[in-house]
Design a protein around this motif. Structure first.
Motif, PDB file in Angstrom:
ATOM      1  N   SER A  96       4.866 -30.636 -16.734  1.00  0.00           N
ATOM      2  CA  SER A  96       4.325 -29.381 -16.206  1.00  0.00           C
ATOM      3  C   SER A  96       5.382 -28.623 -15.397  1.00  0.00           C
ATOM      4  CB  SER A  96       3.095 -29.650 -15.324  1.00  0.00           C
ATOM      5  OG  SER A  96       2.372 -28.452 -15.090  1.00  0.00           O
ATOM      6  N   VAL A  97       6.460 -28.278 -16.078  1.00  0.00           N
ATOM      7  CA  VAL A  97       7.574 -27.577 -15.438  1.00  0.00           C
ATOM      8  C   VAL A  97       7.134 -26.226 -14.891  1.00  0.00           C
ATOM      9  CG1 VAL A  97       9.855 -26.565 -15.841  1.00  0.00           C
ATOM     10  CG2 VAL A  97       9.268 -28.767 -16.868  1.00  0.00           C
ATOM     11  N   ASN A  98       6.300 -25.516 -15.670  1.00  0.00           N
ATOM     12  CA  ASN A  98       5.782 -24.215 -15.239  1.00  0.00           C
ATOM     13  C   ASN A  98       4.457 -23.986 -15.931  1.00  0.00           C
ATOM     14  OD1 ASN A  98       5.183 -21.480 -14.829  1.00  0.00           O
ATOM     15  ND2 ASN A  98       7.333 -20.874 -14.840  1.00  0.00           N
ATOM     16  N   ALA A  99       3.377 -23.893 -15.167  1.00  0.00           N
ATOM     17  CA  ALA A  99       2.043 -23.733 -15.755  1.00  0.00           C
ATOM     18  C   ALA A  99       1.936 -22.465 -16.591  1.00  0.00           C
ATOM     19  CB  ALA A  99       0.981 -23.728 -14.656  1.00  0.00           C
ATOM     20  N   GLY A 100       2.767 -21.475 -16.290  1.00  0.00           N
ATOM     21  CA  GLY A 100       2.735 -20.232 -17.048  1.00  0.00           C
ATOM     22  C   GLY A 100       3.438 -20.320 -18.385  1.00  0.00           C
ATOM     23  N   GLY A 101       4.138 -21.442 -18.628  1.00  0.00           N
ATOM     24  CA  GLY A 101       4.850 -21.604 -19.882  1.00  0.00           C
ATOM     25  C   GLY A 101       6.075 -20.718 -19.962  1.00  0.00           C
ATOM     26  N   GLU A 105       3.208 -17.211 -27.125  1.00  0.00           N
ATOM     27  CA  GLU A 105       2.682 -17.707 -28.399  1.00  0.00           C
ATOM     28  C   GLU A 105       1.623 -18.801 -28.259  1.00  0.00           C
ATOM     29  OE1 GLU A 105       1.882 -19.841 -31.865  1.00  0.00           O
ATOM     30  OE2 GLU A 105       3.027 -20.716 -30.215  1.00  0.00           O
ATOM     31  N   PRO A 106       1.869 -19.878 -27.480  1.00  0.00           N
ATOM     32  CA  PRO A 106       0.825 -20.910 -27.384  1.00  0.00           C
ATOM     33  C   PRO A 106      -0.444 -20.406 -26.717  1.00  0.00           C
ATOM     34  CG  PRO A 106       2.631 -21.368 -25.859  1.00  0.00           C
ATOM     35  CD  PRO A 106       3.093 -20.274 -26.755  1.00  0.00           C
TER      36      PRO A 106
END
Length: 264
Positions: A96-101, A105-106
């Protein structure tokens, strides 16, 4: 509602929970089970075992869902049970490096499949069901829509939204005799689960798709809105609402443990 004698549609019916639903509805005496899936060959294979029909369908596309509904009713009669079951993993990052991704696309794909597919089914079926006096929707969601899924923000967020839409669908059309159930298991032994690292979703044991399908059938018979194959989830929901801060803290500990395990 009893499934016997009814026309039933199952999206994502080529494997996993969807395949098991097709089989259990056939065993319960459904008049016709329509198997809809992006994998056309898989859909045909399942349909052959349940004396059903198969359609290739990408549930992220409204036109595909509209086609399945139109052709199923034209060929077999009114759809009395529509199972919006198709789903994807939606990305899983145990660190979970960044919850915002890092990209849209995903998020967009998860939104299309986990939320809009349910919306499209309702958009095209509710008018038909209202005109003939009722119908039933079974939406396969996940316990992640009630609790969360550590390491998968897109999955959790869209599953929460799916619960919200199902609630509104049930509320808006109860007077029209349209019933709704949501199927919310934790770990289920499917290709989707096998494709991600083992996580807290399997902490209470992974159920077979067949068991989940049997629970779904029983829930439909009782017209239960919330179907929980893992009974423990009800207790987790209560703990979450009793003390949200404590619950967030507990989930954060699970996240920290996953970072430690997968960061090595």
């Amino acid at each position: 509602m009893q499934v016997a004698g009814k026309v039933v549609v199952v999206t994502g019916g080529a494997n996993g929970i969807g395949k098991a639903l097709c089989e259990v509805f056939h065993q319960a005496g459904a008049a016709k089970v329509v198997v809809a899936d992006m994998e056309a060959a898989g859909a045909r294979a399942v349909a052959a075992t349940v004396n059903g029909a198969a359609f290739k369908c990408d549930v992220a596309q409204e036109k595909d869902i509209a086609h399945v509904i139109e052709e199923s009713e034209r060929q077999f009669g009114p759809i009395e049970l529509f199972c919006s079951n198709a789903g994807i993993g939606g990305g899983f990052d145990p660190l979970s490096v960044n919850a915002g991704g890092s990209s849209d696309e995903p998020w967009q794909r998860s939104w299309a499949i986990h939320v809009m597919a349910h919306v499209y089914a309702a958009r095209h079926l509710v008018p038909r069901m209202k005109a003939r006096g009722g119908g039933y929707f079974l939406n396969t969601i996940s316990a992640a829509g009630l609790l969360s899924q550590v390491g998968s923000p897109a999955y959790s967020t869209t599953k929460h939204a799916a619960v919200g839409f199902a609630e509104n669908l049930a509320i808006s059309h109860k007077a029209h005799n349209i019933r709704v159930s949501i199927l919310c298991p934790q770990g289920v032994d499917t290709n989707m689960l096998r494709g991600i690292p083992k996580g807290p979703q399997s902490g209470d044991g992974d159920l077979s798709p067949e068991q989940v399908a049997k629970d779904a059938l029983a829930g439909i018979a009782q017209e239960t809105f919330l179907i929980l194959p893992h009974a423990q989830v009800l207790g987790y929901m209560r703990k979450k609402t009793e003390n949200y801060d404590r619950w967030i803290g507990g989930m954060a500990k699970i996240q920290a443990k996953m970072r430690e395990e997968f960061g090595k």
